[in-house]
Motif scaffolding. Structure first.
Motif, PDB file in Angstrom:
ATOM      1  N   ALA A 138       0.822  -1.200   0.000  1.00 36.14           N
ATOM      2  CA  ALA A 138       0.000   0.000   0.000  1.00 36.14           C
ATOM      3  C   ALA A 138       0.864   1.262   0.000  1.00 36.14           C
ATOM      4  CB  ALA A 138      -0.936   0.000   1.202  1.00 36.14           C
ATOM      5  N   THR A 139       2.003   1.237   0.708  1.00 42.62           N
ATOM      6  CA  THR A 139       2.832   2.441   0.793  1.00 42.62           C
ATOM      7  C   THR A 139       4.296   2.224   0.427  1.00 42.62           C
ATOM      8  OG1 THR A 139       3.198   2.085   3.156  1.00 42.62           O
ATOM      9  CG2 THR A 139       1.363   3.524   2.537  1.00 42.62           C
ATOM     10  N   GLU A 140       4.910   1.114   0.878  1.00 45.74           N
ATOM     11  CA  GLU A 140       6.309   0.866   0.540  1.00 45.74           C
ATOM     12  C   GLU A 140       6.660  -0.599   0.716  1.00 45.74           C
ATOM     13  OE1 GLU A 140       8.511   3.395   3.313  1.00 45.74           O
ATOM     14  OE2 GLU A 140       9.143   1.627   4.413  1.00 45.74           O
ATOM     15  N   VAL A 141       7.717  -1.010  -0.014  1.00 43.61           N
ATOM     16  CA  VAL A 141       8.313  -2.327   0.166  1.00 43.61           C
ATOM     17  C   VAL A 141       9.714  -2.088   0.701  1.00 43.61           C
ATOM     18  CG1 VAL A 141       9.143  -4.423  -0.974  1.00 43.61           C
ATOM     19  CG2 VAL A 141       6.982  -3.389  -1.690  1.00 43.61           C
ATOM     20  N   ARG A 142      10.053  -2.756   1.800  1.00 42.59           N
ATOM     21  CA  ARG A 142      11.361  -2.589   2.422  1.00 42.59           C
ATOM     22  C   ARG A 142      12.033  -3.951   2.512  1.00 42.59           C
ATOM     23  NH1 ARG A 142      11.042   0.459   7.810  1.00 42.59           N
ATOM     24  NH2 ARG A 142      10.351   2.000   6.298  1.00 42.59           N
ATOM     25  N   VAL A 143      13.261  -4.042   1.977  1.00 43.56           N
ATOM     26  CA  VAL A 143      14.056  -5.269   2.046  1.00 43.56           C
ATOM     27  C   VAL A 143      15.320  -4.926   2.823  1.00 43.56           C
ATOM     28  CG1 VAL A 143      15.278  -7.043   0.751  1.00 43.56           C
ATOM     29  CG2 VAL A 143      13.171  -6.051  -0.181  1.00 43.56           C
ATOM     30  N   VAL A 144      15.583  -5.672   3.911  1.00 41.20           N
ATOM     31  CA  VAL A 144      16.754  -5.432   4.746  1.00 41.20           C
ATOM     32  C   VAL A 144      17.642  -6.671   4.702  1.00 41.20           C
ATOM     33  CG1 VAL A 144      17.581  -4.918   7.073  1.00 41.20           C
ATOM     34  CG2 VAL A 144      15.407  -3.944   6.270  1.00 41.20           C
ATOM     35  N   VAL A 145      18.908  -6.461   4.307  1.00 36.73           N
ATOM     36  CA  VAL A 145      19.902  -7.530   4.287  1.00 36.73           C
ATOM     37  C   VAL A 145      21.128  -6.998   5.011  1.00 36.73           C
ATOM     38  CG1 VAL A 145      21.315  -9.054   2.873  1.00 36.73           C
ATOM     39  CG2 VAL A 145      19.033  -8.391   2.078  1.00 36.73           C
ATOM     40  N   GLY A 146      21.435  -7.595   6.171  1.00 41.24           N
ATOM     41  CA  GLY A 146      22.556  -7.085   6.961  1.00 41.24           C
ATOM     42  C   GLY A 146      22.313  -5.624   7.293  1.00 41.24           C
ATOM     43  N   GLY A 147      23.246  -4.764   6.941  1.00 44.28           N
ATOM     44  CA  GLY A 147      23.110  -3.334   7.200  1.00 44.28           C
ATOM     45  C   GLY A 147      22.593  -2.547   6.004  1.00 44.28           C
ATOM     46  N   THR A 148      22.154  -3.220   4.941  1.00 47.37           N
ATOM     47  CA  THR A 148      21.680  -2.548   3.737  1.00 47.37           C
ATOM     48  C   THR A 148      20.166  -2.654   3.644  1.00 47.37           C
ATOM     49  OG1 THR A 148      23.722  -3.101   2.582  1.00 47.37           O
ATOM     50  CG2 THR A 148      21.861  -2.441   1.218  1.00 47.37           C
ATOM     51  N   THR A 149      19.527  -1.510   3.347  1.00 48.76           N
ATOM     52  CA  THR A 149      18.073  -1.468   3.218  1.00 48.76           C
ATOM     53  C   THR A 149      17.691  -0.921   1.853  1.00 48.76           C
ATOM     54  OG1 THR A 149      17.822  -1.085   5.596  1.00 48.76           O
ATOM     55  CG2 THR A 149      15.941  -0.548   4.208  1.00 48.76           C
ATOM     56  N   LEU A 150      16.815  -1.643   1.162  1.00 48.62           N
ATOM     57  CA  LEU A 150      16.263  -1.224  -0.121  1.00 48.62           C
ATOM     58  C   LEU A 150      14.809  -0.851   0.138  1.00 48.62           C
ATOM     59  CD1 LEU A 150      16.277  -1.180  -3.336  1.00 48.62           C
ATOM     60  CD2 LEU A 150      15.375  -3.495  -3.146  1.00 48.62           C
ATOM     61  N   VAL A 151      14.424   0.383  -0.227  1.00 44.36           N
ATOM     62  CA  VAL A 151      13.059   0.846  -0.013  1.00 44.36           C
ATOM     63  C   VAL A 151      12.459   1.267  -1.357  1.00 44.36           C
ATOM     64  CG1 VAL A 151      11.586   2.514   1.165  1.00 44.36           C
ATOM     65  CG2 VAL A 151      13.630   1.647   2.300  1.00 44.36           C
ATOM     66  N   VAL A 152      11.291   0.695  -1.687  1.00 47.10           N
ATOM     67  CA  VAL A 152      10.583   1.048  -2.911  1.00 47.10           C
ATOM     68  C   VAL A 152       9.275   1.704  -2.502  1.00 47.10           C
ATOM     69  CG1 VAL A 152       9.568   0.202  -5.056  1.00 47.10           C
ATOM     70  CG2 VAL A 152      11.588  -0.949  -4.079  1.00 47.10           C
ATOM     71  N   THR A 153       9.056   2.946  -2.980  1.00 48.27           N
ATOM     72  CA  THR A 153       7.827   3.689  -2.733  1.00 48.27           C
ATOM     73  C   THR A 153       7.300   4.192  -4.076  1.00 48.27           C
ATOM     74  OG1 THR A 153       8.884   5.850  -2.490  1.00 48.27           O
ATOM     75  CG2 THR A 153       8.736   4.487  -0.497  1.00 48.27           C
ATOM     76  N   PRO A 154       6.101   4.773  -4.102  1.00 44.46           N
ATOM     77  CA  PRO A 154       5.624   5.358  -5.352  1.00 44.46           C
ATOM     78  C   PRO A 154       6.557   6.450  -5.895  1.00 44.46           C
ATOM     79  CG  PRO A 154       3.784   5.090  -3.844  1.00 44.46           C
ATOM     80  CD  PRO A 154       5.047   4.772  -3.071  1.00 44.46           C
ATOM     81  N   ALA A 155       7.348   7.072  -5.016  1.00 40.37           N
ATOM     82  CA  ALA A 155       8.268   8.136  -5.435  1.00 40.37           C
ATOM     83  C   ALA A 155       9.565   7.589  -6.027  1.00 40.37           C
ATOM     84  CB  ALA A 155       8.592   9.038  -4.253  1.00 40.37           C
ATOM     85  N   GLY A 156       9.883   6.310  -5.812  1.00 45.20           N
ATOM     86  CA  GLY A 156      11.104   5.749  -6.366  1.00 45.20           C
ATOM     87  C   GLY A 156      11.762   4.743  -5.443  1.00 45.20           C
ATOM     88  N   VAL A 157      13.058   4.491  -5.725  1.00 45.18           N
ATOM     89  CA  VAL A 157      13.824   3.487  -4.998  1.00 45.18           C
ATOM     90  C   VAL A 157      14.981   4.154  -4.290  1.00 45.18           C
ATOM     91  CG1 VAL A 157      15.232   1.395  -5.257  1.00 45.18           C
ATOM     92  CG2 VAL A 157      13.239   1.736  -6.716  1.00 45.18           C
ATOM     93  N   THR A 158      15.197   3.773  -3.017  1.00 46.19           N
ATOM     94  CA  THR A 158      16.373   4.249  -2.283  1.00 46.19           C
ATOM     95  C   THR A 158      17.094   3.052  -1.681  1.00 46.19           C
ATOM     96  OG1 THR A 158      15.113   4.609  -0.249  1.00 46.19           O
ATOM     97  CG2 THR A 158      15.358   6.501  -1.714  1.00 46.19           C
ATOM     98  N   ILE A 159      18.416   3.181  -1.588  1.00 42.92           N
ATOM     99  CA  ILE A 159      19.235   2.123  -0.988  1.00 42.92           C
ATOM    100  C   ILE A 159      20.059   2.748   0.127  1.00 42.92           C
ATOM    101  CG2 ILE A 159      21.077   0.440  -1.364  1.00 42.92           C
ATOM    102  CD1 ILE A 159      20.078   0.160  -4.223  1.00 42.92           C
TER     103      ILE A 159
END
Length: 124
Positions: free
Chosen positions: A103-124
């Motif tokens: 509904a708002t974001e997908v967050r994937v966390v591996v170790g100390g790295t986080t990938l966040v996908v929102t309607p505005a884009g992708v951040t790592i």
């Protein structure tokens, strides 16, 4: 004894989840343990339906199956989905496709790295 019941309250603070349910009009039962499968957890919204079982026929020893407030329909044979009431879901689709929708974001966390996908884009 097997009963349908309406969930009125959920206590998810202890080791096992407990419900307050209404089994018949005006008949409330509290402290009903929910039998959740290993590796899955959910906290239903009030108003959902559950099935209550009297262990050994003893109405003083009630357990409940996981409650359902709604159901995600339209799955093809063999498909599986995890979903919530906000519209987020993980859908294991036919043909080997895994679809994650949020509904708002997908967050994937591996170790100390986080990938966040929102309607505005992708951040790592």
């Amino acid at each position: 004894l097997v009963l349908r019941a309406v969930v009125h309250q959920v206590d998810d603070a202890a080791a096992e989840q407990r419900l307050v349910v209404e089994t018949h009009e005006g008949v409330m039962r509290s402290g009903v343990e929910v039998l959740l499968p290993y590796g899955l957890a959910s906290t239903p919204a009030g108003g959902g339906l559950t099935v209550v079982l009297a262990v050994g026929g003893d109405q003083g020893d009630l357990v409940a199956l996981p409650a359902a407030a709604s159901r995600l329909g339209g799955l093809a044979p063999g498909e599986v989905a995890l979903y919530d009431d906000s519209g987020s879901r993980v859908h294991l689709k036919a043909g080997g496709v895994v679809e994650a929708a949020a509904a708002t974001e997908v967050r994937v966390v591996v170790g100390g790295t986080t990938l966040v996908v929102t309607p505005a884009g992708v951040t790592i």
